[in-house]
Design an enzyme around this catalytic site. Structure first.
Site, mmCIF file in Angstrom:
data_model
loop_
_atom_site.group_PDB
_atom_site.id
_atom_site.type_symbol
_atom_site.label_atom_id
_atom_site.label_comp_id
_atom_site.label_asym_id
_atom_site.label_seq_id
_atom_site.Cartn_x
_atom_site.Cartn_y
_atom_site.Cartn_z
ATOM 1 N N HIS A 162 -7.575 0.876 -6.186
ATOM 2 C CA HIS A 162 -7.795 0.143 -4.924
ATOM 3 C C HIS A 162 -8.524 -1.171 -5.243
ATOM 4 O O HIS A 162 -9.685 -1.374 -4.886
ATOM 5 C CB HIS A 162 -8.607 1.019 -3.969
ATOM 6 C CG HIS A 162 -8.537 0.598 -2.532
ATOM 7 N ND1 HIS A 162 -7.770 -0.467 -2.091
ATOM 8 C CD2 HIS A 162 -9.147 1.097 -1.416
ATOM 9 C CE1 HIS A 162 -7.920 -0.593 -0.788
ATOM 10 N NE2 HIS A 162 -8.747 0.337 -0.349
ATOM 11 N N ASP A 204 -16.749 8.647 -0.627
ATOM 12 C CA ASP A 204 -15.429 8.452 -0.023
ATOM 13 C C ASP A 204 -15.002 9.802 0.549
ATOM 14 O O ASP A 204 -15.640 10.832 0.286
ATOM 15 C CB ASP A 204 -14.442 7.946 -1.111
ATOM 16 C CG ASP A 204 -13.074 7.559 -0.555
ATOM 17 O OD1 ASP A 204 -12.925 7.446 0.688
ATOM 18 O OD2 ASP A 204 -12.133 7.380 -1.359
ATOM 19 N N ARG A 247 -13.801 -7.286 3.084
ATOM 20 C CA ARG A 247 -12.380 -7.147 2.748
ATOM 21 C C ARG A 247 -11.637 -8.426 3.129
ATOM 22 O O ARG A 247 -10.751 -8.884 2.423
ATOM 23 C CB ARG A 247 -11.744 -5.951 3.483
ATOM 24 C CG ARG A 247 -12.362 -4.582 3.199
ATOM 25 C CD ARG A 247 -12.235 -4.176 1.761
ATOM 26 N NE ARG A 247 -10.858 -4.253 1.280
ATOM 27 C CZ ARG A 247 -9.889 -3.384 1.606
ATOM 28 N NH1 ARG A 247 -10.139 -2.355 2.375
ATOM 29 N NH2 ARG A 247 -8.659 -3.520 1.122
ATOM 30 N N GLN A 303 -10.345 -3.459 -2.612
ATOM 31 C CA GLN A 303 -11.599 -2.829 -2.155
ATOM 32 C C GLN A 303 -12.736 -3.158 -3.122
ATOM 33 O O GLN A 303 -13.870 -3.424 -2.711
ATOM 34 C CB GLN A 303 -11.396 -1.305 -2.074
ATOM 35 C CG GLN A 303 -12.625 -0.546 -1.609
ATOM 36 C CD GLN A 303 -12.897 -0.723 -0.127
ATOM 37 O OE1 GLN A 303 -12.000 -0.565 0.680
ATOM 38 N NE2 GLN A 303 -14.123 -1.050 0.235
ATOM 39 N N CYS A 324 -16.008 3.068 1.528
ATOM 40 C CA CYS A 324 -14.876 2.164 1.766
ATOM 41 C C CYS A 324 -14.355 2.280 3.196
ATOM 42 O O CYS A 324 -13.745 1.342 3.700
ATOM 43 C CB CYS A 324 -13.760 2.458 0.764
ATOM 44 S SG CYS A 324 -13.284 4.193 0.723
ATOM 45 N N ARG A 384 0.870 -1.194 0.000
ATOM 46 C CA ARG A 384 0.000 0.000 0.000
ATOM 47 C C ARG A 384 0.894 1.228 0.000
ATOM 48 O O ARG A 384 1.791 1.349 0.829
ATOM 49 C CB ARG A 384 -0.888 0.046 1.237
ATOM 50 C CG ARG A 384 -1.452 1.452 1.464
ATOM 51 C CD ARG A 384 -2.475 1.539 2.542
ATOM 52 N NE ARG A 384 -3.711 0.940 2.123
ATOM 53 C CZ ARG A 384 -4.896 1.208 2.688
ATOM 54 N NH1 ARG A 384 -4.979 2.090 3.661
ATOM 55 N NH2 ARG A 384 -5.985 0.624 2.260
#
Ligand code: CP
Ligand code: NVA
Length: 333
Positions: free
Chosen positions: A135, A232, A319, A138, A274, A108
């Site tokens: 992402h 987001d 996730r 996700q 998210c 990441r």
């Protein structure tokens, strides 16, 4: 089944075909409901996985750790200051070192280029746990979540992202819906429109998949008929705090309120995020937004976040199951 072209890596959504993407989602669903128990021996016994983080994380780190442990693998966490990467050792050198010790690497960070270079040099699968551009893990969780809350074919799902149209999650949602043949809308002010190259990728994919794509600055046009309304944060990790003033100016008309949810015209429409989210004043970030701009919450109101239609914690749980599916697909056979 992960992309053969990327040798078990997952660097961005468009590395996958629609079939590969949906295979991972289905595998995750079976893992979640314990009807994919495999052998008595955990599928990743004796494997070692490096978790390399340049940015903070709760969900992604924990999902990789718990998924690996459930399958018998060991993880090593390298925190944002805990390795030489990018400071006094190059990405190709770091990749070749990690590749000699580990069976897979999660990364990441900021630049997509780093995760691509890790994959090029490590010789083991590399998984993108978020960059400034994409992402993908996700997206697997989000599509699993959507299918859990929608009856019928995936191609019939209508989802609408409302907020900063240039960030990683917006870009990923745009290309994912396009890849899977869904109805995807991005609602954002003109100043925050997704980059042209990303729009072109999505339009190209849509020709093949039959996806319907709408980019608009009109909230009502975008959310009408949406099964899912997604938002987001207004300022993403790595962006300067100085962005807040202009983002509040641009995005306050785009915050997800109960009225926005009603505009869908679907009483059962769901709210997605998210996470993490600024939806009240309970965090330092929420306190700052209130002190500076008089807003109680930012991208979504607490009313919507806490409503019965909010599926944000389903997304968070998913996730784990989807990342477990990625690890098993890449390393466990
Ligand atoms: N959604 C997500 O990636 O969460 P984390 O930043 O906590 O990993
Ligand atoms: N756009 C957000 C997503 C966090 C999961 C960020 O990059 O900070």
């Amino acid at each position: 089944m992960l992309s053969e072209r990327t040798r078990g890596s997952l660097l961005k959504e468009i590395d996958l075909t629609k079939a590969q993407f949906l295979h991972l989602v289905d595998r995750a669903r079976r893992l979640k409901h314990a009807d994919d128990t495999g052998n008595a021996v955990p599928r990743l016994a004796g494997r070692n996985i490096a978790l390399v983080f340049e940015k903070s994380s709760t969900r992604t780190r924990c999902a990789f750790e718990v998924a690996a442990h459930k399958e018998g693998a060991h993880v090593t966490y390298l925190d944002p200051s805990g390795s030489h990467l990018g400071k006094d050792e190059s990405v190709p050198d770091t990749a070749r070192v990690l590749g000699r010790m580990f069976d897979g690497i999660e990364f990441r960070g900021f630049s997509q280029n780093i995760v691509e270079q890790l994959a090029e040099y490590a010789g083991v699968p590399v998984w993108n746990g978020l960059t400034d551009q994409w992402h993908p893990t996700q997206m697997l969780a989000d599509i699993l979540t959507m299918t859990e809350h929608h009856d019928g074919p995936i191609e019939e799902i209508v989802y609408c992202y409302v907020g900063d149209g240039r960030n990683n999650v917006a870009r990923s949602l745009l290309v994912t819906g396009a890849l899977l043949g869904m109805d995807v809308r991005i609602v954002t002010p003109r100043e925050l429109w997704p980059p042209e190259d990303v729009v072109e990728i999505a339009e190209h994919l849509a020709i093949e998949s039959g996806a319907r794509i709408l980019l608009t600055d009109s909230v009502s046009d975008g959310v009408t008929d949406a099964d899912f309304v997604y938002t987001d944060v207004w300022v993403s990790m790595g962006e300067s705090d100085e962005q807040w003033a202009s983002r509040v100016g641009l995005l306050t008309p785009y915050r997800v309120t109960a009225s926005v949810m009603k505009l869908t015209g679907k009483p059962d429409s769901k709210f997605m995020h998210c996470l993490p989210s600024i939806h009240d004043r309970s965090t330092d970030a929420g306190q700052r937004v209130f002190a500076q701009f008089g807003l109680d919450g930012a991208e979504v109101t607490d009313e919507v976040f806490e409503s019965a239609g909010s599926v944000v914690f389903d997304q968070a749980e998913n996730r784990l199951h989807t990342i477990r599916a990625v690890l098993v697909a890449a390393l466990g056979g």
